[in-house]
Design a protein around this motif. Structure first.
Motif, PDB file in Angstrom:
ATOM      1  N   ARG A 383       0.835  -1.202   0.000  1.00  0.00           N
ATOM      2  CA  ARG A 383       0.000   0.000   0.000  1.00  0.00           C
ATOM      3  C   ARG A 383       0.865   1.245   0.000  1.00  0.00           C
ATOM      4  N   VAL A 384       0.634   2.094  -0.994  1.00  0.00           N
ATOM      5  CA  VAL A 384       1.273   3.406  -1.079  1.00  0.00           C
ATOM      6  C   VAL A 384       0.171   4.433  -0.880  1.00  0.00           C
ATOM      7  N   SER A 385       0.183   5.105   0.249  1.00  0.00           N
ATOM      8  CA  SER A 385      -0.893   6.054   0.554  1.00  0.00           C
ATOM      9  C   SER A 385      -0.349   7.473   0.588  1.00  0.00           C
ATOM     10  N   MET A 386      -0.828   8.257  -0.353  1.00  0.00           N
ATOM     11  CA  MET A 386      -0.324   9.609  -0.562  1.00  0.00           C
ATOM     12  C   MET A 386      -1.337  10.654  -0.105  1.00  0.00           C
ATOM     13  N   VAL A 387      -0.842  11.833   0.196  1.00  0.00           N
ATOM     14  CA  VAL A 387      -1.687  12.993   0.468  1.00  0.00           C
ATOM     15  C   VAL A 387      -1.100  14.197  -0.269  1.00  0.00           C
ATOM     16  N   HIS A 388      -1.756  15.328  -0.126  1.00  0.00           N
ATOM     17  CA  HIS A 388      -1.434  16.477  -0.972  1.00  0.00           C
ATOM     18  C   HIS A 388      -0.044  17.048  -0.741  1.00  0.00           C
ATOM     19  N   TYR A 389       0.591  16.772   0.404  1.00  0.00           N
ATOM     20  CA  TYR A 389       1.939  17.315   0.605  1.00  0.00           C
ATOM     21  C   TYR A 389       3.018  16.463  -0.054  1.00  0.00           C
ATOM     22  N   ASN A 390       2.654  15.297  -0.560  1.00  0.00           N
ATOM     23  CA  ASN A 390       3.606  14.532  -1.371  1.00  0.00           C
ATOM     24  C   ASN A 390       3.769  15.197  -2.736  1.00  0.00           C
ATOM     25  N   THR A 391       4.876  14.894  -3.399  1.00  0.00           N
ATOM     26  CA  THR A 391       5.153  15.515  -4.691  1.00  0.00           C
ATOM     27  C   THR A 391       5.234  14.465  -5.790  1.00  0.00           C
ATOM     28  N   VAL A 392       5.038  14.914  -7.011  1.00  0.00           N
ATOM     29  CA  VAL A 392       5.161  14.024  -8.161  1.00  0.00           C
ATOM     30  C   VAL A 392       6.583  13.485  -8.246  1.00  0.00           C
ATOM     31  N   GLU A 393       7.557  14.303  -7.898  1.00  0.00           N
ATOM     32  CA  GLU A 393       8.948  13.852  -7.905  1.00  0.00           C
ATOM     33  C   GLU A 393       9.174  12.714  -6.914  1.00  0.00           C
ATOM     34  N   GLU A 394       8.544  12.784  -5.754  1.00  0.00           N
ATOM     35  CA  GLU A 394       8.648  11.693  -4.788  1.00  0.00           C
ATOM     36  C   GLU A 394       8.058  10.408  -5.355  1.00  0.00           C
ATOM     37  N   VAL A 395       6.907  10.538  -6.014  1.00  0.00           N
ATOM     38  CA  VAL A 395       6.274   9.365  -6.612  1.00  0.00           C
ATOM     39  C   VAL A 395       7.165   8.771  -7.700  1.00  0.00           C
ATOM     40  N   GLN A 396       7.730   9.619  -8.530  1.00  0.00           N
ATOM     41  CA  GLN A 396       8.604   9.136  -9.602  1.00  0.00           C
ATOM     42  C   GLN A 396       9.828   8.422  -9.034  1.00  0.00           C
ATOM     43  N   ALA A 397      10.363   8.944  -7.946  1.00  0.00           N
ATOM     44  CA  ALA A 397      11.513   8.293  -7.318  1.00  0.00           C
ATOM     45  C   ALA A 397      11.123   6.953  -6.702  1.00  0.00           C
ATOM     46  N   LEU A 398       9.929   6.888  -6.121  1.00  0.00           N
ATOM     47  CA  LEU A 398       9.447   5.613  -5.575  1.00  0.00           C
ATOM     48  C   LEU A 398       9.259   4.593  -6.698  1.00  0.00           C
ATOM     49  N   VAL A 399       8.681   5.028  -7.806  1.00  0.00           N
ATOM     50  CA  VAL A 399       8.497   4.148  -8.959  1.00  0.00           C
ATOM     51  C   VAL A 399       9.839   3.574  -9.414  1.00  0.00           C
ATOM     52  N   ALA A 400      10.844   4.423  -9.475  1.00  0.00           N
ATOM     53  CA  ALA A 400      12.174   3.960  -9.890  1.00  0.00           C
ATOM     54  C   ALA A 400      12.724   2.934  -8.908  1.00  0.00           C
ATOM     55  N   ALA A 401      12.482   3.141  -7.611  1.00  0.00           N
ATOM     56  CA  ALA A 401      12.975   2.213  -6.597  1.00  0.00           C
ATOM     57  C   ALA A 401      12.250   0.870  -6.678  1.00  0.00           C
ATOM     58  N   ILE A 402      10.937   0.913  -6.878  1.00  0.00           N
ATOM     59  CA  ILE A 402      10.171  -0.331  -7.023  1.00  0.00           C
ATOM     60  C   ILE A 402      10.595  -1.071  -8.287  1.00  0.00           C
ATOM     61  N   ASP A 403      10.753  -0.325  -9.370  1.00  0.00           N
ATOM     62  CA  ASP A 403      11.134  -0.950 -10.635  1.00  0.00           C
ATOM     63  C   ASP A 403      12.510  -1.607 -10.538  1.00  0.00           C
ATOM     64  N   LYS A 404      13.399  -0.991  -9.804  1.00  0.00           N
ATOM     65  CA  LYS A 404      14.735  -1.558  -9.622  1.00  0.00           C
ATOM     66  C   LYS A 404      14.657  -2.904  -8.911  1.00  0.00           C
ATOM     67  N   VAL A 405      13.817  -2.987  -7.889  1.00  0.00           N
ATOM     68  CA  VAL A 405      13.668  -4.249  -7.165  1.00  0.00           C
ATOM     69  C   VAL A 405      12.999  -5.297  -8.037  1.00  0.00           C
ATOM     70  N   LEU A 406      11.951  -4.920  -8.742  1.00  0.00           N
ATOM     71  CA  LEU A 406      11.242  -5.889  -9.581  1.00  0.00           C
ATOM     72  C   LEU A 406      12.091  -6.376 -10.753  1.00  0.00           C
ATOM     73  N   SER A 407      12.955  -5.511 -11.243  1.00  0.00           N
ATOM     74  CA  SER A 407      13.771  -5.889 -12.403  1.00  0.00           C
ATOM     75  C   SER A 407      14.877  -6.868 -12.059  1.00  0.00           C
ATOM     76  N   ARG A 408      15.158  -7.063 -10.776  1.00  0.00           N
ATOM     77  CA  ARG A 408      16.186  -8.021 -10.388  1.00  0.00           C
ATOM     78  C   ARG A 408      15.775  -9.456 -10.736  1.00  0.00           C
ATOM     79  N   GLY A 409      14.438  -9.688 -10.781  1.00  0.00           N
ATOM     80  CA  GLY A 409      13.967 -10.966 -11.276  1.00  0.00           C
ATOM     81  C   GLY A 409      13.902 -12.068 -10.259  1.00  0.00           C
ATOM     82  N   GLN A 410      14.474 -11.899  -9.080  1.00  0.00           N
ATOM     83  CA  GLN A 410      14.462 -12.985  -8.113  1.00  0.00           C
ATOM     84  C   GLN A 410      13.127 -13.000  -7.361  1.00  0.00           C
ATOM     85  N   GLN A 411      12.814 -14.146  -6.789  1.00  0.00           N
ATOM     86  CA  GLN A 411      11.622 -14.248  -5.962  1.00  0.00           C
ATOM     87  C   GLN A 411      11.852 -13.488  -4.655  1.00  0.00           C
ATOM     88  N   LEU A 412      10.878 -12.717  -4.271  1.00  0.00           N
ATOM     89  CA  LEU A 412      10.991 -11.970  -3.028  1.00  0.00           C
ATOM     90  C   LEU A 412      10.234 -12.698  -1.918  1.00  0.00           C
TER      91      LEU A 412
END
Length: 412
Positions: A383-412
Motif C-alpha cells: 500500500r502506497v498512501s499519498m496525500v497532498h503534501y507529497n510531490t510528483v517527484e517523490e512518486v517518480q523516485a518511488l516508482v524507480a525504486a520499485i522498478d529496480k527491485v522488480l527488475s532483479r527478477g528474483q523471488q521476493l
C-alpha cells in the motif's frame, strides 16, 4: 523533494506547514497516519504549558482551559457542517463506534443489520457484537457482481436487495483504506430512505476519506459518521457525528448524575483529551473550502503518476480503481500485489535502499483481503498512501525504486 510552484497550489508553501517533511524520510504511509501540522503541535504545547487544568473551574486559568476546549469542539463540528451537540471527540474511530454499539437500545430480536464486507474492522466488529448481544440478523453487503474482482465496489442496487421492513442499521465505508474507492454514500442513504425501513440508521467510516475531501454530513444525510484527526494532519483524536434522530435511539453511557443532552454527554466518557482538542482548530484553519480544489488536483496527479507505472507491469495487480484521473472515483491510497512476490519482501527490499516509508499488510481490513480479494491476509497488499503534501517527484523516485527491485527478477 519539491515540485514546481503553481498559482492555485504552491507545494513548497504547503510542505512548509509540516516540520517532519524537512527530514530525509519520505512519507507514503499517510493512510496509517499523516504528518501533523506545525501549528497543531504549537497549540498542544501551549495548552499543556499554560492551561493544563481541569475543565469547569471558576478561577482564571480554569476558565481559559474550558474556553479552549469548547472552541475546539466548535471548530470540529463546523468542519463537518454539524452543530456542536451532535459530535463527540474520543480516542479512535474504533472506540467511538464501539461506544455507539453499546448505546443503541431500540432494537428488538430479529431486527436486521446490513454490514459491508469491504470495511475496516472498526466498522464491522461493533455491529457483529451488537447483533450477537441483541439477537439481530446480520446481512452481509458484498461488492456488486458488475464490478471486477480487482476493483470491487459497493452498489446501491445491491443494498436495495438487502433492505427489508426489519432493517434497522446499515454500515459502510466512504472510501476503502485499501482500495481507495470512493463510495456514493449520499446515494446509499437515499436508497435506505426510499426503502421499507426509511428510519434505518446509516453508519459510515470516513477515516480513509476525510484527509482527501471536504465533508458535509448534512448533505450526505448519514446518521453516524466518524474519522480520525491524526490522519487529517492533526492530533491523535477522532470525531464521531450522530444525527439528532440517531441520538434519540442512544442511551447514555455517562454517569447518572451528569447531563445527557448532547452526544458528548452520552458517549464521551472523559475521552476527549483536552490538549488534543485544542489542536483541532489549527487543522480547520489550514483546510478552508478554497483549498480543496488544489488538494484534489494535486492528489490526482500523484495517483495518476503511480498508477501509470503499475498498470504497465504485467505481473502487477492494482486493487481498486486502475485509473487516477477521475477524482470522484478514488483517493490516492493505492494498493497492489506482484505475482509470485511477497508484499512484505517487496516493501522491505525497497526500504533497504531508500528513505521511502510505505507498508504491506491487510490494514485491519482482513475480511476484504481474504474474502473479496482472495489474498493471504498475513502478507496482504503493498500500500502506497499519498496525500497532498507529497510531490510528483517523490512518486517518480518511488516508482524507480520499485522498478529496480522488480527488475532483479528474483523471488521476493
Amino acid at each position: 523533494m519539491s515540485a514546481a510552484n503553481d498559482e492555485a497550489f504552491n507545494i513548497d508553501q504547503v510542505r512548509a506547514n509540516f516540520p517532519a517533511l524537512a527530514g530525509e524520510q519520505v512519507f507514503f504511509d499517510n493512510a496509517g497516519g499523516s504528518q501533523a501540522l506545525g501549528a497543531v503541535a504549537e497549540r498542544i504545547r501551549d495548552y499543556l504549558l499554560n492551561t493544563n487544568v481541569q475543565l469547569g473551574a471558576s478561577y482564571a486559568t480554569g476558565k481559559a482551559s474550558t474556553d479552549r476546549y469548547n472552541a475546539g469542539y466548535a471548530a470540529a463540528a463546523a468542519y463537518i457542517g454539524a452543530p456542536k451537540d451532535e459530535i463527540v471527540l474520543g480516542p479512535s474511530t474504533t472506540q467511538l463506534f464501539r461506544n455507539v454499539s453499546y448505546a443503541l437500545s431500540s432494537f428488538q430480536p430479529g431486527d436486521e443489520v446490513v454490514i459491508s464486507v469491504l470495511d475496516h474492522e472498526a466498522n464491522i466488529a461493533p455491529w457483529l457484537d451488537l447483533a450477537e448481544r441483541q439477537q439481530l440478523v446480520v446481512k452481509w453487503w458484498h461488492p456488486s457482481q458488475s464490478s471486477s474482482k480487482s476493483n470491487p465496489k459497493l452498489a446501491a442496487e445491491d443494498l436495495g436487495r438487502l433492505l427489508s421492513p426489519k432493517t434497522r442499521l446499515v454500515t459502510c465505508t466512504h472510501a476503502s483504506n485499501i482500495l481507495g474507492t470512493i463510495h456514493d454514500v449520499a446515494g446509499f442513504v437515499q436508497m435506505v430512505r426510499a426503502s421499507a425501513s426509511p428510519d434505518a440508521l446509516v453508519a459510515v467510516d470516513a477515516v480513509a476519506y476525510a484527509p482527501h475531501r471536504k465533508i458535509d454530513v448534512k448533505a450526505l444525510g448519514v446518521d453516524f459518521y466518524s474519522f480520525s484527526w491524526y490522519k487529517v494532519y492533526g492530533p491523535h483524536i477522532s470525531l464521531l457525528y450522530a444525527s439528532a434522530r440517531a441520538q434519540a435511539r442512544l442511551r447514555s453511557l455517562g454517569h447518572y448524575f451528569n447531563a445527557h443532552a448532547t452526544l458528548e454527554n452520552k458517549l464521551g466518557l472523559a475521552g476527549s483529551n483536552y490538549e488534543l482538542v485544542h489542536g483541532i482548530p489549527a487543522v480547520v484553519d489550514y483546510l478552508p473550502d478554497s483549498k480543496w480544489p488544489g488538494i484534489t488536483a494535486q492528489e490526482s496527479k500523484l495517483q495518476t503518476a503511480l498508477l501509470a507505472y503499475l498498470n504497465t507491469q504485467p505481473d502487477v495487480t492494482v486493487w481498486g480503481e486502475p485509473a487516477g484521473a477521475d477524482p470522484g472515483a478514488r483517493v490516492p491510497t493505492v494498493s497492489f500485489t506482484v505475482a509470485g512476490r511477497s508484499s512484505r519482501a517487496l516493501v522491505e527490499a525497497v526500504e533497504r535502499d531508500s528513505a521511502f516509508g510505505f507498508r504491506w499488510g491487510s490494514f485491519y481490513s482482513v475480511r476484504l483481503v481474504e474474502q473479496v480479494l482472495g489474498l493471504d491476509a498475513g502478507d496482504g497488499v503493498v500500500r502506497v498512501s499519498m496525500v497532498h503534501y507529497n510531490t510528483v517527484e517523490e512518486v517518480q523516485a518511488l516508482v524507480a525504486a520499485i522498478d529496480k527491485v522488480l527488475s532483479r527478477g528474483q523471488q521476493l
